[in-house]
Structure formats: C-alpha cells, structure tokens
Scaffold this motif. Structure first.
Motif, PDB file in Angstrom:
ATOM      1  N   VAL A 119       0.982  -0.945   0.366  1.00  0.00           N
ATOM      2  CA  VAL A 119      -0.312   0.246   0.034  1.00  0.00           C
ATOM      3  C   VAL A 119       0.998   1.156   0.011  1.00  0.00           C
ATOM      4  CG1 VAL A 119      -1.959   1.275   1.392  1.00  0.00           C
ATOM      5  CG2 VAL A 119      -1.701  -1.184   1.265  1.00  0.00           C
ATOM      6  N   ILE A 120       0.737   2.085  -0.800  1.00  0.00           N
ATOM      7  CA  ILE A 120       1.354   3.630  -1.138  1.00  0.00           C
ATOM      8  C   ILE A 120       0.264   4.728  -0.924  1.00  0.00           C
ATOM      9  CG2 ILE A 120       3.097   2.787  -2.155  1.00  0.00           C
ATOM     10  CD1 ILE A 120       2.471   4.020  -4.397  1.00  0.00           C
ATOM     11  N   PHE A 121       0.228   5.676  -0.720  1.00  0.00           N
ATOM     12  CA  PHE A 121      -0.216   7.298  -0.204  1.00  0.00           C
ATOM     13  C   PHE A 121       0.551   7.897  -1.359  1.00  0.00           C
ATOM     14  CE2 PHE A 121      -0.539   4.411   3.683  1.00  0.00           C
ATOM     15  CZ  PHE A 121      -2.187   4.138   3.970  1.00  0.00           C
ATOM     16  N   THR A 122      -0.233   8.422  -1.459  1.00  0.00           N
ATOM     17  CA  THR A 122       0.354   9.757  -2.666  1.00  0.00           C
ATOM     18  C   THR A 122      -0.219  10.734  -2.740  1.00  0.00           C
ATOM     19  OG1 THR A 122       1.398  10.148  -4.841  1.00  0.00           O
ATOM     20  CG2 THR A 122      -0.442   9.115  -4.780  1.00  0.00           C
ATOM     21  N   SER A 123       0.203  12.201  -3.130  1.00  0.00           N
ATOM     22  CA  SER A 123      -0.562  13.034  -3.625  1.00  0.00           C
ATOM     23  C   SER A 123      -1.770  13.503  -4.211  1.00  0.00           C
ATOM     24  CB  SER A 123       0.402  14.008  -4.369  1.00  0.00           C
ATOM     25  OG  SER A 123       0.165  13.464  -5.239  1.00  0.00           O
ATOM     26  N   TYR A 124      -2.603  14.136  -4.374  1.00  0.00           N
ATOM     27  CA  TYR A 124      -3.322  14.077  -5.088  1.00  0.00           C
ATOM     28  C   TYR A 124      -3.380  14.357  -6.597  1.00  0.00           C
ATOM     29  CZ  TYR A 124      -8.007  16.554  -7.164  1.00  0.00           C
ATOM     30  OH  TYR A 124      -9.215  16.630  -8.423  1.00  0.00           O
ATOM     31  N   ALA A 125      -2.368  15.697  -6.960  1.00  0.00           N
ATOM     32  CA  ALA A 125      -1.401  15.586  -8.156  1.00  0.00           C
ATOM     33  C   ALA A 125      -1.356  13.890  -8.802  1.00  0.00           C
ATOM     34  CB  ALA A 125      -0.833  16.374  -8.529  1.00  0.00           C
ATOM     35  N   VAL A 126      -0.546  13.434  -7.781  1.00  0.00           N
ATOM     36  CA  VAL A 126       0.055  11.642  -8.336  1.00  0.00           C
ATOM     37  C   VAL A 126      -1.478  11.242  -9.126  1.00  0.00           C
ATOM     38  CG1 VAL A 126       1.333   9.697  -8.235  1.00  0.00           C
ATOM     39  CG2 VAL A 126       2.219  12.081  -7.913  1.00  0.00           C
ATOM     40  N   GLY A 127      -2.353  11.251  -7.691  1.00  0.00           N
ATOM     41  CA  GLY A 127      -3.422   9.978  -8.183  1.00  0.00           C
ATOM     42  C   GLY A 127      -4.162  10.391  -9.692  1.00  0.00           C
ATOM     43  N   GLN A 128      -4.399  12.413  -9.587  1.00  0.00           N
ATOM     44  CA  GLN A 128      -5.247  12.156 -10.368  1.00  0.00           C
ATOM     45  C   GLN A 128      -4.195  12.294 -11.975  1.00  0.00           C
ATOM     46  OE1 GLN A 128      -7.611  12.669  -9.484  1.00  0.00           O
ATOM     47  NE2 GLN A 128      -8.017  14.438 -10.878  1.00  0.00           N
ATOM     48  N   GLU A 129      -2.565  11.918 -11.935  1.00  0.00           N
ATOM     49  CA  GLU A 129      -2.219  11.822 -12.724  1.00  0.00           C
ATOM     50  C   GLU A 129      -2.371  10.054 -13.693  1.00  0.00           C
ATOM     51  OE1 GLU A 129       2.218  11.830 -15.097  1.00  0.00           O
ATOM     52  OE2 GLU A 129       1.865  12.689 -13.083  1.00  0.00           O
ATOM     53  N   LEU A 130      -2.401   9.449 -12.068  1.00  0.00           N
ATOM     54  CA  LEU A 130      -2.116   8.179 -12.679  1.00  0.00           C
ATOM     55  C   LEU A 130      -3.331   6.955 -13.162  1.00  0.00           C
ATOM     56  CD1 LEU A 130      -0.315   6.557  -9.952  1.00  0.00           C
ATOM     57  CD2 LEU A 130       0.408   6.636 -12.326  1.00  0.00           C
ATOM     58  N   PHE A 131      -5.009   8.011 -12.676  1.00  0.00           N
ATOM     59  CA  PHE A 131      -6.396   8.293 -12.732  1.00  0.00           C
ATOM     60  C   PHE A 131      -6.540   8.745 -14.227  1.00  0.00           C
ATOM     61  CE2 PHE A 131     -10.525   9.128 -13.887  1.00  0.00           C
ATOM     62  CZ  PHE A 131     -10.888   8.116 -12.790  1.00  0.00           C
ATOM     63  N   SER A 132      -5.948   9.316 -14.713  1.00  0.00           N
ATOM     64  CA  SER A 132      -5.965  10.307 -16.524  1.00  0.00           C
ATOM     65  C   SER A 132      -4.890   8.745 -16.879  1.00  0.00           C
ATOM     66  CB  SER A 132      -5.421  11.687 -16.095  1.00  0.00           C
ATOM     67  OG  SER A 132      -3.951  11.518 -16.186  1.00  0.00           O
ATOM     68  N   LEU A 133      -3.833   8.043 -16.886  1.00  0.00           N
ATOM     69  CA  LEU A 133      -2.932   7.702 -17.646  1.00  0.00           C
ATOM     70  C   LEU A 133      -4.611   5.923 -18.028  1.00  0.00           C
ATOM     71  CD1 LEU A 133      -0.120   7.501 -16.146  1.00  0.00           C
ATOM     72  CD2 LEU A 133      -0.801   8.389 -18.369  1.00  0.00           C
ATOM     73  N   ASN A 134      -5.585   6.091 -17.405  1.00  0.00           N
ATOM     74  CA  ASN A 134      -5.887   4.752 -17.057  1.00  0.00           C
ATOM     75  C   ASN A 134      -7.837   4.804 -17.964  1.00  0.00           C
ATOM     76  OD1 ASN A 134      -7.833   2.268 -16.488  1.00  0.00           O
ATOM     77  ND2 ASN A 134      -7.550   2.482 -15.001  1.00  0.00           N
ATOM     78  N   ASP A 135      -7.446   3.969 -19.145  1.00  0.00           N
ATOM     79  CA  ASP A 135      -8.648   4.237 -19.628  1.00  0.00           C
ATOM     80  C   ASP A 135     -10.390   3.560 -18.603  1.00  0.00           C
ATOM     81  OD1 ASP A 135      -7.819   2.988 -22.673  1.00  0.00           O
ATOM     82  OD2 ASP A 135      -6.589   3.526 -21.413  1.00  0.00           O
ATOM     83  N   THR A 136      -9.633   2.835 -18.082  1.00  0.00           N
ATOM     84  CA  THR A 136     -11.227   2.187 -17.285  1.00  0.00           C
ATOM     85  C   THR A 136     -10.901   2.306 -15.719  1.00  0.00           C
ATOM     86  OG1 THR A 136     -10.246   0.174 -17.643  1.00  0.00           O
ATOM     87  CG2 THR A 136     -11.598   0.966 -19.400  1.00  0.00           C
ATOM     88  N   ALA A 137     -12.112   2.676 -15.282  1.00  0.00           N
ATOM     89  CA  ALA A 137     -12.043   2.344 -13.715  1.00  0.00           C
ATOM     90  C   ALA A 137     -13.420   2.350 -13.531  1.00  0.00           C
ATOM     91  CB  ALA A 137     -11.893   4.465 -13.422  1.00  0.00           C
ATOM     92  N   ILE A 138     -13.082   2.416 -11.610  1.00  0.00           N
ATOM     93  CA  ILE A 138     -14.150   1.181 -11.183  1.00  0.00           C
ATOM     94  C   ILE A 138     -14.405   1.870 -10.593  1.00  0.00           C
ATOM     95  CG2 ILE A 138     -14.753  -0.977  -9.793  1.00  0.00           C
ATOM     96  CD1 ILE A 138     -12.830  -2.580 -11.836  1.00  0.00           C
ATOM     97  N   VAL A 139     -15.125   2.932 -10.300  1.00  0.00           N
ATOM     98  CA  VAL A 139     -16.249   3.620  -8.923  1.00  0.00           C
ATOM     99  C   VAL A 139     -17.133   3.109  -8.009  1.00  0.00           C
ATOM    100  CG1 VAL A 139     -16.907   5.707  -8.035  1.00  0.00           C
ATOM    101  CG2 VAL A 139     -15.659   5.131 -10.456  1.00  0.00           C
TER     102      VAL A 139
END
Length: 75
Positions: free
Chosen positions: A55-75
């Motif tokens: 488990v790692i914890f990160t900043s909002y900016a890094v999380g948003q970047e990782l999210f934007s790199l993924n075409d599919t997301a499960i919410v």
C-alpha cells in the motif's frame, strides 16, 4: 483481480479501503489525497491493520495523473 487499486481519500478508513481492494483481488493499493485545500500533498499515514498487499499513499496530483492514464475505472 491482479490489478492495482487506485483509491481517493475520503469516506471510509484507510484500513477499510485496503481491505476492499484485497477483497476485489487487487495486488496492491495506491491511496491518493482528496484535492481540496489542505488535502493535496502526499498522505503520511499508518494502517492499524496492515494489508497483506503493498500500500502506498500519494498526493492528489499524482493520483489524478495515474487516473488519467487509465482508460477504465471502477468507482
């Protein structure tokens, strides 16, 4: 199963988030901060019930970047 769970901070505890990710079959968990004022930096946290997976914890900016790199997301 086998994917890395990307989860935004909020609502339930960090422990619950990691347990939910494990139950869904995730191989690891990344928890990123919420994004509003005062909650953008990396999260410094300790799990009271350590996860069996990394488990790692990160900043909002890094999380948003990782999210934007993924075409599919499960919410």
């Amino acid at each position: 199963p086998g994917n890395i769970a990307l989860i935004q901070r909020g609502t339930c505890t960090f422990d619950q988030k990691t347990k939910n990710a494990e139950a869904a079959g995730a191989s690891a968990t990344i928890i990123f901060n919420e994004g509003q004022t005062g909650r953008t930096d990396s999260i410094a946290a300790t799990l009271t019930n350590p996860s069996k997976n990394p488990v790692i914890f990160t900043s909002y900016a890094v999380g948003q970047e990782l999210f934007s790199l993924n075409d599919t997301a499960i919410v």
